[in-house]
Write a protein that holds these residues in place. Structure first.
Motif, short mmCIF file in Angstrom:
data_model
loop_
_atom_site.label_atom_id
_atom_site.label_comp_id
_atom_site.label_asym_id
_atom_site.label_seq_id
_atom_site.Cartn_x
_atom_site.Cartn_y
_atom_site.Cartn_z
N ALA A 122 9.53 -9.19 95.04
CA ALA A 122 10.15 -10.32 94.33
C ALA A 122 10.32 -9.99 92.85
N PHE A 123 9.29 -9.43 92.24
CA PHE A 123 9.37 -9.09 90.82
C PHE A 123 10.48 -8.09 90.54
N ALA A 125 9.15 -15.14 88.89
CA ALA A 125 8.07 -16.12 88.96
C ALA A 125 7.39 -16.10 90.32
N LEU A 126 8.16 -15.86 91.39
CA LEU A 126 7.56 -15.77 92.73
C LEU A 126 6.57 -14.62 92.82
N GLY A 127 6.79 -13.58 92.01
CA GLY A 127 5.87 -12.45 92.01
C GLY A 127 4.60 -12.70 91.23
N HIS A 128 4.50 -13.85 90.53
CA HIS A 128 3.31 -14.22 89.74
C HIS A 128 2.84 -13.02 88.91
N PRO A 129 3.67 -12.56 87.97
CA PRO A 129 3.38 -11.30 87.28
C PRO A 129 2.45 -11.41 86.08
N GLY A 130 2.06 -12.64 85.69
CA GLY A 130 1.30 -12.80 84.45
C GLY A 130 0.04 -11.95 84.40
N ALA A 131 -0.80 -12.08 85.40
CA ALA A 131 -2.06 -11.34 85.40
C ALA A 131 -1.82 -9.84 85.53
N VAL A 132 -0.77 -9.46 86.25
CA VAL A 132 -0.46 -8.04 86.44
C VAL A 132 -0.01 -7.42 85.12
N LEU A 133 0.87 -8.12 84.40
CA LEU A 133 1.33 -7.62 83.10
C LEU A 133 0.17 -7.53 82.11
#
Length: 291
Positions: free
Chosen positions: A43-44, A86-94
């Motif tokens: 998704a990201f 947003a579906l990939g919920h990338p905040g914590a990953v970034l």
């Protein structure tokens, strides 16, 4: 024409390339430090690819010279691309992809800086988020504003960047899958925010579609990419793109937010008082509860 020709930028932007590569590198580093499911990664990267294609390829020539193609561009920049990211919920990953010193000495203090906290609290307030998400479309589609923005390359880039950043803020806010806190909005509020953003887009799309005169003469002035298409037909197609796909994205987003709410409820991660208030608010809107 080769694929490389279409992927080459019509108007190169070093700033965009730097930002795009920075986020890509951070995300790749983050995936090496924490487990990220394949569907989240897909998704990201699909969202990132959509934004790149809409902003930095040869297609930008056509986006500047055909109204309905311009609306397709903004559908990707404001809706589909940010929605997928947003579906990939990338905040914590970034965040995990940042060097430890940068995260501790620069990023975290920056987020705790009072002006930044205040600005985020304002921008991510549910009412402000809806007004910005819909208002930015109205603003850039005002006939006089649109005319100038399509003539001035600097305003054109501001327009594209603004809808992209606003889309990322909105969809990351409402598609957050965590309980509140740490999420800013409770699951019920996320659904209501998405639902509230749909009617203004439908109204504007219908208004553009049913207009009987050319509201955007800039495309006739500069020359349409598709010569055989009339101004009104071009405008009608653009209105439909604003009207139907935009509303559909809101419907899909609301369903995904509802799914997150049901998942949190099933796992007992909602506080009892908060959950009861959400159920009462949802019932007033005629939406199904999680019971």
């Amino acid at each position: 024409m080769t694929l490389l020709h279409w992927l080459s930028p019509w108007e190169p932007s070093p700033t965009f390339v730097a930002v795009f590569l920075s986020f890509s590198v951070l995300y790749l580093r983050g995936t090496r430090r924490q487990h990220v499911s394949l569907d989240r990664q897909l998704a990201f990267w699909l969202g990132m690819a959509g934004i790149y294609i809409a902003l930095h390829t040869r297609l930008d020539y056509y986006f500047e010279r055909q109204f309905f193609l311009h609306r397709l561009q903004h559908l990707v920049l404001h809706h589909l691309g940010p929605f997928l990211i947003a579906l990939g919920h990338p905040g914590a990953v970034l965040r995990a992809g940042m060097p430890v010193r940068v995260r501790q000495r620069v990023f975290n203090p920056f987020l705790r800086w009072p002006p930044v906290r205040y600005l985020l609290n304002v921008l991510l307030h549910p009412v402000v988020a809806v007004v910005l998400f819909t208002g930015i479309i109205y603003f850039w589609l005002a006939s006089s504003v649109h005319f100038i923005a399509m003539l001035d390359w600097r305003l054109y880039r501001v327009m594209n960047w603004s809808v992209t950043v606003d889309g990322l803020l909105f969809w990351c806010l409402v598609l957050d899958r965590r309980p509140a806190p740490p999420a800013r909005l409770s699951p019920g509020k996320r659904i209501l925010v998405i639902v509230a953003a749909a009617p203004p887009q439908i109204v504007l799309g219908a208004y553009v579609f049913f207009s009987t005169h050319d509201r955007y003469p800039i495309y006739a002035l500069c020359g349409r990419a598709l010569v055989g298409m009339s101004a009104l037909r071009d405008q009608q197609l653009g209105g439909l793109i604003l009207w139907i796909p935009g509303a559909m994205m809101s419907a899909v987003g609301a369903l995904i937010a509802l799914r997150h709410w049901l998942r949190l409820s099933a796992r007992g991660r909602l506080r009892a008082g908060t959950r009861g208030a959400q159920l009462r608010r949802m019932s007033r809107w005629g939406m199904p509860s999680s019971r």
